[in-house]
Design a protein around this motif. Structure first.
Motif, mmCIF file in Angstrom:
data_model
loop_
_atom_site.group_PDB
_atom_site.id
_atom_site.type_symbol
_atom_site.label_atom_id
_atom_site.label_comp_id
_atom_site.label_asym_id
_atom_site.label_seq_id
_atom_site.Cartn_x
_atom_site.Cartn_y
_atom_site.Cartn_z
ATOM 1 N N GLY A 54 6.673 -9.057 0.345
ATOM 2 C CA GLY A 54 8.103 -9.006 0.618
ATOM 3 C C GLY A 54 8.935 -9.996 -0.155
ATOM 4 N N GLU A 55 8.300 -10.885 -0.917
ATOM 5 C CA GLU A 55 9.071 -11.842 -1.713
ATOM 6 C C GLU A 55 9.556 -11.187 -3.003
ATOM 7 O OE1 GLU A 55 7.404 -15.711 -2.267
ATOM 8 O OE2 GLU A 55 6.348 -15.685 -0.336
ATOM 9 N N ASP A 56 10.490 -11.845 -3.663
ATOM 10 C CA ASP A 56 11.058 -11.335 -4.901
ATOM 11 C C ASP A 56 9.933 -10.995 -5.881
ATOM 12 O OD1 ASP A 56 13.332 -11.042 -6.919
ATOM 13 O OD2 ASP A 56 12.025 -12.501 -7.906
ATOM 14 N N PRO A 57 9.819 -9.732 -6.313
ATOM 15 C CA PRO A 57 8.661 -9.337 -7.116
ATOM 16 C C PRO A 57 8.617 -9.997 -8.492
ATOM 17 C CG PRO A 57 10.231 -7.531 -6.933
ATOM 18 C CD PRO A 57 10.692 -8.589 -5.985
ATOM 19 N N GLU A 58 9.768 -10.330 -9.062
ATOM 20 C CA GLU A 58 9.755 -11.010 -10.359
ATOM 21 C C GLU A 58 9.180 -12.410 -10.213
ATOM 22 O OE1 GLU A 58 13.800 -10.722 -11.599
ATOM 23 O OE2 GLU A 58 13.518 -8.725 -12.487
ATOM 24 N N MET A 61 5.465 -12.118 -9.708
ATOM 25 C CA MET A 61 4.761 -11.807 -10.944
ATOM 26 C C MET A 61 4.616 -13.040 -11.825
ATOM 27 S SD MET A 61 3.263 -9.181 -12.360
ATOM 28 C CE MET A 61 4.058 -7.651 -11.854
ATOM 29 N N VAL A 62 5.658 -13.835 -11.929
ATOM 30 C CA VAL A 62 5.587 -15.061 -12.734
ATOM 31 C C VAL A 62 4.540 -16.014 -12.164
ATOM 32 C CG1 VAL A 62 6.860 -17.116 -13.445
ATOM 33 C CG2 VAL A 62 7.934 -14.877 -13.631
ATOM 34 N N ALA A 63 4.550 -16.183 -10.836
ATOM 35 C CA ALA A 63 3.575 -17.068 -10.196
ATOM 36 C C ALA A 63 2.160 -16.530 -10.363
ATOM 37 C CB ALA A 63 3.911 -17.227 -8.717
ATOM 38 N N ALA A 64 2.006 -15.227 -10.264
ATOM 39 C CA ALA A 64 0.682 -14.618 -10.411
ATOM 40 C C ALA A 64 0.147 -14.795 -11.823
ATOM 41 C CB ALA A 64 0.763 -13.131 -10.061
ATOM 42 N N ALA A 65 1.014 -14.628 -12.810
ATOM 43 C CA ALA A 65 0.592 -14.810 -14.204
ATOM 44 C C ALA A 65 0.172 -16.243 -14.466
ATOM 45 C CB ALA A 65 1.722 -14.402 -15.148
ATOM 46 N N VAL A 99 10.328 -2.379 -7.743
ATOM 47 C CA VAL A 99 9.055 -2.446 -8.450
ATOM 48 C C VAL A 99 9.268 -3.219 -9.738
ATOM 49 C CG1 VAL A 99 7.213 -1.130 -9.571
ATOM 50 C CG2 VAL A 99 8.291 -0.248 -7.483
ATOM 51 N N VAL A 100 8.341 -4.117 -10.041
ATOM 52 C CA VAL A 100 8.414 -4.922 -11.260
ATOM 53 C C VAL A 100 7.097 -4.786 -12.012
ATOM 54 C CG1 VAL A 100 8.438 -7.302 -12.126
ATOM 55 C CG2 VAL A 100 10.152 -6.554 -10.477
ATOM 56 N N LEU A 101 7.205 -4.679 -13.334
ATOM 57 C CA LEU A 101 6.047 -4.618 -14.220
ATOM 58 C C LEU A 101 5.817 -5.975 -14.871
ATOM 59 C CD1 LEU A 101 3.969 -3.068 -16.093
ATOM 60 C CD2 LEU A 101 5.913 -2.733 -17.656
ATOM 61 N N GLY A 102 4.566 -6.412 -14.871
ATOM 62 C CA GLY A 102 4.153 -7.564 -15.658
ATOM 63 C C GLY A 102 3.124 -7.100 -16.662
ATOM 64 N N VAL A 165 7.971 -9.493 -18.110
ATOM 65 C CA VAL A 165 8.273 -9.168 -16.712
ATOM 66 C C VAL A 165 9.529 -8.306 -16.706
ATOM 67 C CG1 VAL A 165 8.808 -10.062 -14.419
ATOM 68 C CG2 VAL A 165 7.191 -11.290 -15.900
ATOM 69 N N VAL A 166 9.370 -7.044 -16.288
ATOM 70 C CA VAL A 166 10.422 -6.049 -16.477
ATOM 71 C C VAL A 166 10.655 -5.274 -15.178
ATOM 72 C CG1 VAL A 166 11.147 -4.059 -17.841
ATOM 73 C CG2 VAL A 166 9.640 -5.777 -18.862
ATOM 74 N N PRO A 167 11.911 -5.192 -14.693
ATOM 75 C CA PRO A 167 12.197 -4.313 -13.555
ATOM 76 C C PRO A 167 11.936 -2.857 -13.928
ATOM 77 C CG PRO A 167 14.023 -5.831 -13.972
ATOM 78 C CD PRO A 167 13.111 -5.916 -15.156
ATOM 79 N N VAL A 168 11.409 -2.096 -12.972
ATOM 80 C CA VAL A 168 11.067 -0.697 -13.223
ATOM 81 C C VAL A 168 12.030 0.209 -12.466
ATOM 82 C CG1 VAL A 168 9.294 1.074 -12.893
ATOM 83 C CG2 VAL A 168 8.635 -1.242 -13.590
ATOM 84 N N ASP A 169 12.548 1.196 -13.163
ATOM 85 C CA ASP A 169 13.330 2.251 -12.514
ATOM 86 C C ASP A 169 12.359 3.081 -11.679
ATOM 87 O OD1 ASP A 169 14.926 4.400 -11.799
ATOM 88 O OD2 ASP A 169 14.918 5.296 -13.791
ATOM 89 N N ALA A 170 12.458 2.972 -10.357
ATOM 90 C CA ALA A 170 11.496 3.628 -9.477
ATOM 91 C C ALA A 170 12.212 4.253 -8.289
ATOM 92 C CB ALA A 170 10.458 2.623 -8.981
ATOM 93 N N VAL A 171 11.808 5.475 -7.950
ATOM 94 C CA VAL A 171 12.342 6.158 -6.775
ATOM 95 C C VAL A 171 11.175 6.740 -5.996
ATOM 96 C CG1 VAL A 171 14.546 6.705 -7.899
ATOM 97 C CG2 VAL A 171 12.656 8.347 -8.006
ATOM 98 N N LEU A 172 11.417 7.011 -4.715
ATOM 99 C CA LEU A 172 10.380 7.615 -3.892
ATOM 100 C C LEU A 172 9.865 8.896 -4.537
ATOM 101 C CD1 LEU A 172 11.872 7.150 -0.297
ATOM 102 C CD2 LEU A 172 9.947 5.925 -1.320
ATOM 103 N N GLY A 173 8.566 9.049 -4.524
ATOM 104 C CA GLY A 173 7.947 10.220 -5.128
ATOM 105 C C GLY A 173 7.434 9.993 -6.532
ATOM 106 N N ASP A 174 7.828 8.881 -7.155
ATOM 107 C CA ASP A 174 7.299 8.574 -8.482
ATOM 108 C C ASP A 174 5.792 8.359 -8.414
ATOM 109 O OD1 ASP A 174 9.744 8.721 -9.732
ATOM 110 O OD2 ASP A 174 10.037 6.553 -9.893
#
Length: 259
Positions: A54-58, A61-65, A99-102, A165-174
């Protein structure tokens, strides 16, 4: 699904799929323990993301990397025979709203929506750099002798460029696919689009993996297929794939708790 393929003696790919994070890491280094690099990075990223739901995904992702980089570096420091080991990393993190991509390296992430397959990640390879600068036509990539030269990876270097680290255009059903180059080097995007749409995510992942094996299986292949759905908050660790499934490949597992 993760498969050793038909040529390699062991699996240097690692994967993870959980309720809020999914990833693929493709280790490099051969005798320098690519499987250790991929497993260690995959575990560090998964543990970090699952520990911060539930935390900010960006920020996650930075912390995970950073956790992955530190853990891989520790692995080299503990055994200098591993000097040179590194791994790609392609991960998706969701906080329930975004959704965020790393991404670093040449593993890939795709989005499938309404019959269209779109590549979300950009390869960090020599041939991609040549394409970007107009020195190589995209259709010539498959036969270029340096097509597998990776320019960026997680190798423990504190001065590396880190992940895109890039925000992803995501909608339900993707539907999303995260995969190693054991798939994309052998199976064309048009065929990937056909197979990723087939059945449920597990069926699609199996079909994609089998297509890579039928095309020669000259590398390890890992395919993670995900559907974006609305539902209650989920708990649970998720599923470890490939090299990270062997916990002996993980450097200092106790330093990062999964879940």
């Amino acid at each position: 699904m993760s498969d050793v393929g038909r040529v390699r003696p062991h699996n240097e790919d690692s994967g993870f799929v959980g309720p809020y994070v999914a990833l693929v890491a493709d280790g490099v280094g051969g005798a320098a323990a690519g499987e250790v690099a991929s497993a260690t990075a995959a575990y560090a990223v998964s543990a970090t993301a699952l520990g911060r739901p539930g935390e900010d995904p960006e920020a996650v992702m930075v912390a995970a990397a950073e956790a992955a980089r530190v853990s891989v570096r520790r692995g080299v420091q503990r055994d200098l025979d591993r000097l040179g080991m590194a791994t790609t990393l392609t991960a998706l993190v969701c906080d329930g709203a975004r959704v965020v991509l790393g991404h670093v390296g040449d593993s890939r992430a795709y989005r499938y929506r309404s019959g269209e397959l779109v590549q979300l990640s950009t390869d960090h390879t020599y041939v991609q750099q040549m394409i970007d600068t107009g020195r190589l036509r995209r259709e010539a990539v498959g036969t270029h002798p340096w097509r597998n030269v990776v320019l960026r990876s997680i190798d423990g270097d504190p001065d590396d460029e880190g992940l895109d680290v890039v925000p992803v255009d995501a909608v339900l059903g993707d539907r999303f696919l995260v995969c190693s180059d054991g798939l994309t080097d052998l199976v064309a995007d048009a065929r990937i689009a056909e197979l990723v749409a087939a059945g449920d995510p597990c069926t699609a992942a199996a079909a994609l993996t089998e297509a890579a094996l039928e095309a020669g299986g000259r590398d390890n292949v890992t395919c993670v297929v995900l559907d974006l759905v609305e539902g209650p908050v989920s708990a649970g660790d998720g599923e470890l794939l490939g090299a990270v499934g062997d916990r002996s490949n993980i450097v200092d597992e106790s330093s990062v708790r999964l879940g």
